[in-house]
Motif scaffolding. Structure first.
Motif, PDB file in Angstrom:
ATOM      1  N   VAL A 174     -26.254  38.586 -49.943  1.00  0.00           N
ATOM      2  CA  VAL A 174     -26.782  37.836 -51.084  1.00  0.00           C
ATOM      3  C   VAL A 174     -28.100  38.468 -51.506  1.00  0.00           C
ATOM      4  O   VAL A 174     -29.063  38.491 -50.733  1.00  0.00           O
ATOM      5  CB  VAL A 174     -26.989  36.353 -50.717  1.00  0.00           C
ATOM      6  CG1 VAL A 174     -27.524  35.583 -51.926  1.00  0.00           C
ATOM      7  CG2 VAL A 174     -25.695  35.730 -50.214  1.00  0.00           C
ATOM      8  N   ARG A 175     -28.135  38.981 -52.717  1.00  0.00           N
ATOM      9  CA  ARG A 175     -29.349  39.604 -53.236  1.00  0.00           C
ATOM     10  C   ARG A 175     -30.058  38.628 -54.162  1.00  0.00           C
ATOM     11  O   ARG A 175     -29.463  38.074 -55.100  1.00  0.00           O
ATOM     12  CB  ARG A 175     -29.014  40.907 -53.952  1.00  0.00           C
ATOM     13  CG  ARG A 175     -28.330  41.926 -53.026  1.00  0.00           C
ATOM     14  CD  ARG A 175     -28.031  43.235 -53.717  1.00  0.00           C
ATOM     15  NE  ARG A 175     -29.255  43.930 -54.098  1.00  0.00           N
ATOM     16  CZ  ARG A 175     -29.285  45.081 -54.781  1.00  0.00           C
ATOM     17  NH1 ARG A 175     -28.132  45.648 -55.148  1.00  0.00           N
ATOM     18  NH2 ARG A 175     -30.420  45.664 -55.083  1.00  0.00           N
ATOM     19  N   LEU A 176     -31.335  38.417 -53.909  1.00  0.00           N
ATOM     20  CA  LEU A 176     -32.107  37.383 -54.589  1.00  0.00           C
ATOM     21  C   LEU A 176     -32.767  37.908 -55.866  1.00  0.00           C
ATOM     22  O   LEU A 176     -33.044  39.103 -56.006  1.00  0.00           O
ATOM     23  CB  LEU A 176     -33.189  36.839 -53.649  1.00  0.00           C
ATOM     24  CG  LEU A 176     -32.704  36.329 -52.291  1.00  0.00           C
ATOM     25  CD1 LEU A 176     -33.892  35.884 -51.447  1.00  0.00           C
ATOM     26  CD2 LEU A 176     -31.697  35.198 -52.441  1.00  0.00           C
ATOM     27  N   ARG A 177     -33.023  36.997 -56.775  1.00  0.00           N
ATOM     28  CA  ARG A 177     -33.726  37.338 -58.018  1.00  0.00           C
ATOM     29  C   ARG A 177     -35.126  37.887 -57.717  1.00  0.00           C
ATOM     30  O   ARG A 177     -35.788  37.440 -56.775  1.00  0.00           O
ATOM     31  CB  ARG A 177     -33.860  36.111 -58.908  1.00  0.00           C
ATOM     32  CG  ARG A 177     -32.555  35.629 -59.523  1.00  0.00           C
ATOM     33  CD  ARG A 177     -32.827  34.478 -60.479  1.00  0.00           C
ATOM     34  NE  ARG A 177     -31.610  33.992 -61.095  1.00  0.00           N
ATOM     35  CZ  ARG A 177     -31.066  34.487 -62.202  1.00  0.00           C
ATOM     36  NH1 ARG A 177     -31.649  35.516 -62.814  1.00  0.00           N
ATOM     37  NH2 ARG A 177     -29.951  33.976 -62.690  1.00  0.00           N
ATOM     38  N   THR A 178     -35.569  38.809 -58.569  1.00  0.00           N
ATOM     39  CA  THR A 178     -36.910  39.406 -58.431  1.00  0.00           C
ATOM     40  C   THR A 178     -37.638  39.360 -59.766  1.00  0.00           C
ATOM     41  O   THR A 178     -38.286  40.324 -60.185  1.00  0.00           O
ATOM     42  CB  THR A 178     -36.796  40.853 -57.930  1.00  0.00           C
ATOM     43  OG1 THR A 178     -35.990  41.606 -58.864  1.00  0.00           O
ATOM     44  CG2 THR A 178     -36.173  40.920 -56.551  1.00  0.00           C
ATOM     45  N   ASP A 179     -37.561  38.233 -60.460  1.00  0.00           N
ATOM     46  CA  ASP A 179     -38.098  38.125 -61.816  1.00  0.00           C
ATOM     47  C   ASP A 179     -39.589  37.799 -61.811  1.00  0.00           C
ATOM     48  O   ASP A 179     -40.058  36.933 -61.065  1.00  0.00           O
ATOM     49  CB  ASP A 179     -37.345  37.038 -62.583  1.00  0.00           C
ATOM     50  CG  ASP A 179     -35.874  37.373 -62.754  1.00  0.00           C
ATOM     51  OD1 ASP A 179     -35.521  37.935 -63.793  1.00  0.00           O
ATOM     52  OD2 ASP A 179     -35.093  37.082 -61.817  1.00  0.00           O
ATOM     53  N   LEU A 233     -47.051  38.188 -59.929  1.00  0.00           N
ATOM     54  CA  LEU A 233     -47.929  38.220 -58.770  1.00  0.00           C
ATOM     55  C   LEU A 233     -48.740  39.512 -58.867  1.00  0.00           C
ATOM     56  O   LEU A 233     -48.212  40.598 -58.594  1.00  0.00           O
ATOM     57  CB  LEU A 233     -47.128  38.169 -57.479  1.00  0.00           C
ATOM     58  CG  LEU A 233     -47.929  38.211 -56.163  1.00  0.00           C
ATOM     59  CD1 LEU A 233     -48.853  36.994 -56.060  1.00  0.00           C
ATOM     60  CD2 LEU A 233     -46.988  38.274 -54.963  1.00  0.00           C
ATOM     61  N   GLY A 234     -49.984  39.386 -59.275  1.00  0.00           N
ATOM     62  CA  GLY A 234     -50.774  40.581 -59.508  1.00  0.00           C
ATOM     63  C   GLY A 234     -50.239  41.358 -60.697  1.00  0.00           C
ATOM     64  O   GLY A 234     -49.602  40.818 -61.599  1.00  0.00           O
ATOM     65  N   ILE A 239     -43.058  36.361 -58.090  1.00  0.00           N
ATOM     66  CA  ILE A 239     -42.659  35.195 -57.304  1.00  0.00           C
ATOM     67  C   ILE A 239     -41.563  34.500 -58.097  1.00  0.00           C
ATOM     68  O   ILE A 239     -41.801  34.064 -59.234  1.00  0.00           O
ATOM     69  CB  ILE A 239     -43.829  34.213 -57.065  1.00  0.00           C
ATOM     70  CG1 ILE A 239     -44.963  34.882 -56.296  1.00  0.00           C
ATOM     71  CG2 ILE A 239     -43.334  32.990 -56.300  1.00  0.00           C
ATOM     72  CD1 ILE A 239     -46.163  33.959 -56.089  1.00  0.00           C
ATOM     73  N   THR A 240     -40.386  34.422 -57.543  1.00  0.00           N
ATOM     74  CA  THR A 240     -39.273  33.740 -58.184  1.00  0.00           C
ATOM     75  C   THR A 240     -38.963  32.480 -57.384  1.00  0.00           C
ATOM     76  O   THR A 240     -38.708  32.547 -56.186  1.00  0.00           O
ATOM     77  CB  THR A 240     -38.027  34.631 -58.262  1.00  0.00           C
ATOM     78  OG1 THR A 240     -38.374  35.886 -58.859  1.00  0.00           O
ATOM     79  CG2 THR A 240     -36.942  33.965 -59.082  1.00  0.00           C
ATOM     80  N   ILE A 241     -39.007  31.346 -58.063  1.00  0.00           N
ATOM     81  CA  ILE A 241     -38.812  30.057 -57.421  1.00  0.00           C
ATOM     82  C   ILE A 241     -37.546  29.419 -57.981  1.00  0.00           C
ATOM     83  O   ILE A 241     -37.322  29.417 -59.199  1.00  0.00           O
ATOM     84  CB  ILE A 241     -40.013  29.127 -57.665  1.00  0.00           C
ATOM     85  CG1 ILE A 241     -41.309  29.784 -57.178  1.00  0.00           C
ATOM     86  CG2 ILE A 241     -39.821  27.779 -56.976  1.00  0.00           C
ATOM     87  CD1 ILE A 241     -42.548  29.013 -57.567  1.00  0.00           C
ATOM     88  N   ALA A 242     -36.702  28.881 -57.102  1.00  0.00           N
ATOM     89  CA  ALA A 242     -35.506  28.157 -57.520  1.00  0.00           C
ATOM     90  C   ALA A 242     -35.447  26.834 -56.779  1.00  0.00           C
ATOM     91  O   ALA A 242     -35.827  26.740 -55.604  1.00  0.00           O
ATOM     92  CB  ALA A 242     -34.245  28.975 -57.241  1.00  0.00           C
ATOM     93  N   ALA A 297     -40.443  36.608 -53.097  1.00  0.00           N
ATOM     94  CA  ALA A 297     -41.669  37.226 -53.610  1.00  0.00           C
ATOM     95  C   ALA A 297     -41.788  38.658 -53.130  1.00  0.00           C
ATOM     96  O   ALA A 297     -41.232  39.044 -52.093  1.00  0.00           O
ATOM     97  CB  ALA A 297     -42.896  36.422 -53.168  1.00  0.00           C
ATOM     98  N   GLY A 298     -42.529  39.452 -53.876  1.00  0.00           N
ATOM     99  CA  GLY A 298     -42.800  40.832 -53.486  1.00  0.00           C
ATOM    100  C   GLY A 298     -43.913  41.409 -54.333  1.00  0.00           C
ATOM    101  O   GLY A 298     -44.158  40.971 -55.455  1.00  0.00           O
TER     102      GLY A 298
END
Length: 828
Positions: A174-179, A233-234, A239-242, A297-298
């Motif tokens: 499962v690959r998560l969103r990075t928006d 983030l910077g 930071i993608t929140i669901a 987040a990243g």
């Protein structure tokens, strides 16, 4: 009305013939984005695309997951991917709440689940009742909200040498969103609007009541509110929140209970027989309230250093039922429930995960290190029930205890390329280590949930102990176990020539509780032209026994001829289980072979992959060993008060063979809009070639069966031998439509002899959804899953003696009928 279908072998033959004839064969799309989609599962080479891999990888996009009425990730995957099945059993205790999925007809715990390529923790539940996956503890994908999902990659190939334990049948990543910006809010509401047939038993002699031949229901009302938001983030991070909230009412597909409910009055039937509700069971999906939040987040600290992490939390409150206890049932106290009672199992599931990592470069090496923690706990409240052995003063709600599982994983990986003379590409080398610590704890319920209160029934037999439907765990069952495992691996991949891709992987893991395992994999791909390639792999793999299988235990008291006996699910190292022949569990071993073809006839892409999976020493849960011969043997070994039980044991060998056909064709029809056609099939056969025995049990007369008829046939025929999915997506301006038909091959619903097995014929389920974009941001959708309200065959009264279960739990698409829904989405 049943439909007639082309035989499965004919379908397969026609598909292969179409391929080699070069015609425009249609098959399942791996992703709406087509062949340009980059995958990270099954390869550690950057920029490898879905159709360029040495092993088959399906890519399921977030948009594809949204085009169903269900917001469950497992259910959405099962309709998008023919090789994945998600049965929906009912009246199976905790399995009603945490239902496992299977890949390629294997066990639920024989496929590995990753999140962002990192191992996901399993659920704490061990599936114990008679359903697909009995004896397994699998990952619950429904703890991941679909709103956080960017896409899902499914590697349909063994990968234990690359990822470690569990990856026998494949890997779900499962690959998560990075928006960094944008977002979407969605509200979905739906309900089952259905009608189903009944086959009623004959009423008792002289009775005047009679049941209907069919029944209409509107139930299972489900509201899901979800949203995701991307935040910066910077200067370069995200930071993608669901978040998701789900409220689901239960579905009820019981039969009409023809049994006599009350004692006769002066030789005549009690008048209440004509007024009592005879649809007295919950057979279907549970009630559920579920709250989930997921954060990913990243950020790039420097051009060469990136930090990343994610965390999730879910709280799930569910209510499902057991079998109805009639008023006269010896397990009832009529002063508490004069009209009988339907006991309710109400588990609370709490799931948490957190991960953090850093990736950086040292010279030519790309390094990555991470720490991932996950835990899952399940606690049982038993409601609307009683402890008959306590009598009229019994409580009606009990805390029955529960269990929890946790996992901590540390990874360190380095990847670099070496220029090797004679190769057409640099040699990609990945080396790494993984250390894992797992824990499993089981805690007891309150005393009244399991104790015997000493009440003697009018027949002179002691009343049953514990809370009806689910006696609580006892203090003697409580445990707190842990183990560690450490592994190292090397993975190499390169183009040997311009046409030949080759890769190899080797991995060694050591567990402190059962020893070491060495796995290896060789795979290759040869591109004859840009449009045609052959690929294949050979490997050995393993699955370590889970802590749940090693440590779970429960006890109930059964009275046999008035004498109390303890019936226990023993741990494999318990002295009683050892006396019956149990041994410490060891790893399952597998040998996997695959061979396939990749073809591109623009705009059609198609893959065909054949596979064979041989598994030795599969871990299974034995039969219930409670015969007189077993009890006498246990006494002869010095144990008293033990009436038998069951335990986990190695010893089942299986052979699984199959073919996956996967392809896609986009079509731009100009003024008529854009179409994406997909078609896929999975054809699968499993054979049990060996069952476990022990010398101790074989010496008894009569010798009990350790793994019998029902369990063998469940492995061999309990899942569809074929599953074919065809779908079309159409888009024109503001309009969009998705139409999908899934044909499930026949399934056998096995029974204990002399009760005959029951065959469920092949069925086709059609789903339809229409969408309209009111604005660039607001979209409305209306649809129906199982549009034509298909059910499997209704079980005859001989196989449904209580009327509680009119359909088989082996039905591969569930027994809820048509689901009608509406969805509103707003993007921002």
């Amino acid at each position: 009305m049943q439909h007639r279908f082309v035989p499965e072998k004919t379908i397969l033959a026609l598909s292969i013939a179409a391929v080699f004839a070069g015609g425009p064969a249609l098959a399942l799309a791996q992703d709406a984005a087509g062949a340009a989609t980059v995958v990270v599962t099954g390869t550690r080479v950057a920029n490898r695309t879905a159709l360029d891999t040495a092993s088959p990888v399906d890519i399921i996009s977030a948009d594809t997951l949204k085009t169903t009425g269900s917001t469950e990730l497992n259910q959405a995957l099962s309709v998008a991917l023919p090789s994945l099945n998600f049965p929906r059993p009912a009246l199976t205790d905790g399995t009603d709440t945490i239902r496992p999925a299977t890949l390629r007809g294997m066990a639920p715990d024989q496929s590995l689940v990753l999140v962002n390529s990192k191992r996901r923790h399993a659920s704490s539940l061990v599936n114990l009742n008679g359903s697909i996956g009995r004896g397994s503890a699998a990952v619950d994908l429904n703890t991941i909200p679909s709103a956080i999902v960017k896409n899902i990659e499914v590697l349909r190939d063994g990968a234990a040498a690359q990822y470690g334990s569990d990856a026998i049948s494949g890997v779900v990543n499962v690959r998560l969103r990075t928006d960094r910006s944008g977002g979407e809010g969605t509200i979905t509401y739906g309900a089952h609007v259905t009608e189903y047939d009944l086959l009623n038993a004959a009423p008792p002699a002289g009775a005047t009541w009679a049941g209907p031949n069919s029944r209409k229901r509107t139930d299972g009302q489900t509201t899901t509110v979800s949203a995701w938001k991307g935040l910066p983030l910077g200067e370069s991070g995200f930071i993608t929140i669901a978040a998701e909230y789900k409220n689901q009412e239960h579905t009820e597909r019981s039969g009409y209970d023809m049994r006599q409910q009350y004692a006769k009055v002066n030789g005549a039937y009690d008048p209440r027989e004509l007024t009592i509700n005879r649809f007295d069971a919950w057979y279907g999906d549970p009630e559920m309230q579920q709250k989930t939040v997921f954060v990913n987040a990243g950020d790039n600290i420097t051009p060469d250093v990136k930090v990343y992490g994610w965390s999730s939390y879910q709280l799930r409150d569910a209510r499902s039922a057991g079998y109805f206890r009639p008023p006269q049932d010896s397990r009832n106290v009529q002063s508490i429930y004069p009209d009988g009672f339907l006991p309710i199992i109400a588990p609370t599931v709490e799931d948490f995960s957190a991960a953090g990592g850093v990736s950086w470069s040292i010279g030519e090496w790309d390094m990555d290190t991470s720490l991932v923690y996950g835990q899952n706990g399940m606690n049982y409240d038993i409601k609307n029930t009683l402890n008959a052995s306590i009598g009229p003063t019994s409580k009606t709600t009990f805390d029955a205890g529960g269990y929890s599982y946790n996992q901590l994983v540390y990874n360190l990986t380095g990847v670099r390329k070496f220029d090797v003379g004679g190769l057409a590409s640099p040699l990609n080398v990945a080396v790494g280590t993984e250390a894992r610590r797992e824990g499993y704890a089981l805690h007891a319920g309150e005393p009244d949930s399991w104790r015997n209160g000493g009440v003697i029934l009018p027949s002179g037999v002691p009343a049953a102990s514990g809370a009806q439907v689910f006696p609580g765990f006892r203090p003697a069952n409580a445990s707190n176990k842990s183990r560690t495992a450490i592994g190292v691996f090397v993975d190499v991949e390169a183009n040997v020539t311009d046409k030949l891709l080759a890769s190899a992987a080797v991995r060694e893991e050591h567990y402190n509780d059962f020893g070491s395992n060495l796995s290896g994999k060789l795979s290759g791909r040869y591109d004859f032209t840009k449009n045609f390639a052959l690929r294949g792999a050979v490997q050995n793999g393993f699955r370590a026994p889970s802590l749940q299988q090693q440590s779970f235990t429960s006890t109930s008291t059964n009275f046999i001829n008035g004498v109390p006996y303890e019936i226990t699910t023993f741990t494999p190292t318990d002295p009683v289980a050892v006396a019956l022949g149990a041994k410490p569990l060891k790893a399952e071993k597998s040998t996997n072979y695959s061979f396939g073809a990749v073809m591109r006839f623009a705009p059609v892409s198609l893959t065909i992959d054949a596979y064979r999976i041989n598994v030795r020493d599969r871990i299974v849960l034995s039969e219930n060993l409670t015969s007189v011969a077993v009890r006498n043997y246990i006494v002869s070994q010095g144990f008293t008060g033990i009436g038998g039980g069951r335990f986990f044991i190695n010893g089942v060998d299986t052979n699984t063979k199959g073919v996956d056909i996967v392809a896609s064709m986009p079509w731009n029809a100009g003024a008529a809009g854009h179409f994406d056609f997909t078609l896929a099939g999975n054809f699968n056969r499993t054979e049990v070639t060996k069952v476990p025995t022990t010398a101790q049990l074989a010496a008894l007369n009569p010798a009990p069966v350790l793994f019998g008829h029902v369990n063998v046939l469940t492995m061999e025929q309990g899942q569809p031998k074929s599953k074919i999915t065809a779908s079309a997506n159409w888009k024109l301006a503001q309009w969009g439509v998705t139409a999908r038909a899934t044909r499930y091959g026949k399934v056998l619903s096995p029974n204990t002899p002399p009760v005959p097995d029951f065959e469920l014929a092949a069925q086709t389920v059609v789903d339809l959804e229409a969408r309209y974009a009111l604005t660039r941001q607001m979209t409305l959708a209306f649809g129906a899953d199982n549009l034509f309200d298909r059910y499997s065959e209704t079980l005859p009264p001989a196989l449904n003696t209580t009327s509680n279960t009119p359909f088989s739990n082996y039905t591969p698409f569930g027994n809820n009928g048509r689901f009608v829904y509406a969805r509103a989405s707003y993007s921002f």
